[in-house]
Design a protein around this motif. Structure first.
Motif, PDB file in Angstrom:
ATOM      1  N   LEU A  42      17.982  72.779  33.226  1.00  0.00           N
ATOM      2  CA  LEU A  42      16.615  72.452  33.692  1.00  0.00           C
ATOM      3  C   LEU A  42      16.010  72.883  34.850  1.00  0.00           C
ATOM      4  O   LEU A  42      14.984  73.311  35.143  1.00  0.00           O
ATOM      5  N   ALA A  48      10.283  67.417  33.266  1.00  0.00           N
ATOM      6  CA  ALA A  48      10.676  68.207  32.040  1.00  0.00           C
ATOM      7  C   ALA A  48      10.528  67.554  30.826  1.00  0.00           C
ATOM      8  O   ALA A  48      10.700  66.419  30.839  1.00  0.00           O
ATOM      9  N   VAL A  50      12.118  67.095  27.281  1.00  0.00           N
ATOM     10  CA  VAL A  50      13.267  66.796  26.524  1.00  0.00           C
ATOM     11  C   VAL A  50      13.126  66.178  25.460  1.00  0.00           C
ATOM     12  O   VAL A  50      12.831  64.955  25.186  1.00  0.00           O
ATOM     13  N   ASP A 111      10.930  71.798  26.907  1.00  0.00           N
ATOM     14  CA  ASP A 111      11.883  72.551  27.699  1.00  0.00           C
ATOM     15  C   ASP A 111      13.155  72.606  27.223  1.00  0.00           C
ATOM     16  O   ASP A 111      13.714  73.770  27.245  1.00  0.00           O
ATOM     17  N   LEU A 112      13.520  71.626  26.654  1.00  0.00           N
ATOM     18  CA  LEU A 112      14.921  71.490  26.313  1.00  0.00           C
ATOM     19  C   LEU A 112      15.135  70.753  25.115  1.00  0.00           C
ATOM     20  O   LEU A 112      14.676  69.543  24.865  1.00  0.00           O
TER      21      LEU A 112
END
Length: 462
Positions: A42, A48, A50, A111-112
């Protein structure tokens, strides 16, 4: 050396370690390593997005505890459970306490994404509930698999149905065979190993790295001459396939032996390209037979197999081999089939070989009492007993006519130079894949380009 272990072996090592640790400590080690890798991917954790795809087992617990660590650093973490009634309770409590949340559906943006659906004990592809979550992974998100991409068989690399395609896999304690062997390996992305303190026995699978290859390469000494370095005999080519002889000789000349002796009908073609080649039968330290041989040459195969030196059998030479003859040989035999040839040798379909490559290469070695090199997207080398070796080099551009002929000559030359059959096959496949990667550089290549790039691949391992 990169080593891989079966699920049974890993589980036994985990049980032994868990008995010596405080409750939950092993999962916390795994989660800490997983969170650290995710943070690195990241780059900026704070803010972020997730998403955790959470299954009911310890794999889901690892994802939840790692998500909690990321949430404490300011990431917005959302968990989506495959089965909310069976979610890991301790992990969920930790996530919620850190500010994460549990949602009914997969968010549209992330993002992830952490794949914690199915652990290393999973078999037979994803169940519908898990597959439905995987289908909703947001486009553009980095996908990180926890221990193994869900849907991949940890022991074999087989993919029996839907499976996660990860960008990165974070595996705990040890590599698993399914991370190194296709089709599973192609779904694992970059593999990161997190050491959690396991004590492990001899591996089931291993992969040579640069240092091991360099240590095995035959290097001449001040007292060497061409005969002391070894002579490899090549029986290859036919009126229909004269180029196979040229390509096999090209690989043999660059494989470490002191001389190459050619026997076959393509003498003019071989000498025109490689005038240093010896012609006709004579004393050799190893034979290569089969590339471009065509049909009706069984007597020549039998004659070569009767010579008490190591023999590599490839391509047309593999037809109709008698396991009893090979088992009775006083010297090693190395078989180098592709999936179709392996299927014929085993009496199964090509699809069965491709779907179960690890099982197939072991079966070849056991049936014929030989070392087997099964060519393919993941080339495997197996003897009867001991770890299977996985070749880590190569490129899809290797799928070109004649590349196997170069490999046969190269590997036969290593046999003649004194390597045992397993090492010759492993080193040959490694150098062949490395040379192809260098020669291709992202573009189509010819088999002769692989041979021409072998010296450069060799020089990488002084």
């Amino acid at each position: 050396m990169r080593t891989a272990y079966s699920v049974e072996t890993v589980r036994a090592a985990e049980r032994e370690l868990i008995a010596r640790l405080p409750e939950g400590a092993l999962m916390q080690r795994a989660a800490a390593g997983l969170a650290a890798v995710c943070a690195g991917l990241l780059r900026k954790v704070y803010g972020a997005r997730v998403v955790l795809l959470v299954g009911p087992g310890d794999n889901g617990g690892d994802a939840l505890y790692a998500g909690a660590r990321l949430a404490r650093r300011g990431a917005g973490v959302t968990a989506v459970a495959m089965d909310p009634e069976r979610i890991h309770e301790g992990g969920l409590r930790a996530l919620l306490a850190a500010g994460g949340r549990l949602a009914d559906g997969v968010p549209a943006r992330a993002d992830l994404v952490l794949d914690g659906l199915v652990g290393i004990g999973g078999r037979g592809g994803l169940r519908p509930a898990a597959a439905a979550l995987v289908e909703r992974i947001p486009a553009g998100a980095v996908v990180v698999a926890v221990d193994l991409p869900s849907g991949v068989d940890a022991d074999t690399g087989e993919v029996a149905g839907a499976a996660v395609r990860a960008d990165v896999t974070v595996t705990f304690g040890a590599y698993k065979p399914g991370l190194l062997i296709d089709p599973g390996a192609s779904r694992a992305g970059a593999v990161r190993l997190v050491d959690i303190g396991l004590s492990l026995p001899e591996p089931e699978v291993e992969a040579l790295q640069d240092a091991e290859v360099g240590a095995l390469l035959p290097v001449p000494t001040a007292s060497s001459d061409k005969y002391r370095r070894g002579v490899v005999g090549v029986v290859a080519g036919s009126a229909q396939y004269p180029g196979a002889a040229v390509l096999a000789v090209s690989g043999a000349l660059r494989g470490g032996a002191g001389a190459v002796r050619y026997v076959g009908p393509a003498v003019d073609a071989v000498l025109a390209r490689y005038p240093e080649t010896l012609i006709g039968r004579g004393r050799v330290q190893a034979w290569v037979i089969g590339p471009g041989l065509g049909t009706g040459r069984a007597a020549e195969v039998a004659e070569v197999l009767a010579d008490p030196v190591p023999v590599l059998v490839d391509a047309d030479g593999l037809r109709g081999l008698d396991p009893a003859v090979l088992r009775g040989r006083p010297a090693p035999t190395l078989l180098t089939p592709h999936a179709g040839e392996a299927a014929a040798l085993l009496g199964v379909s090509r699809e069965e070989v491709e779907a179960a490559r690890l099982t197939s290469v072991r079966a070849l070695a056991a049936k014929y009492g030989a070392v087997a090199l099964l060519k393919g997207s993941t080339t495997l080398v197996s003897a009867a007993g001991g770890p299977v070796r996985v070749n880590p080099t190569g490129t899809p551009w290797l799928a070109t006519a004649g590349s196997g002929d170069v490999l046969s000559g190269l590997t036969g030359s290593l046999l003649a130079a004194g390597l045992d059959a397993v090492d010759a096959a492993s080193v040959g496949a490694y150098l062949h894949g490395l040379a192809a990667r260098r020669a291709a550089s992202g573009a189509p290549l010819l088999a002769q380009h692989i041979a021409e790039s072998l010296p450069e691949a060799w020089r990488q391992h002084p």
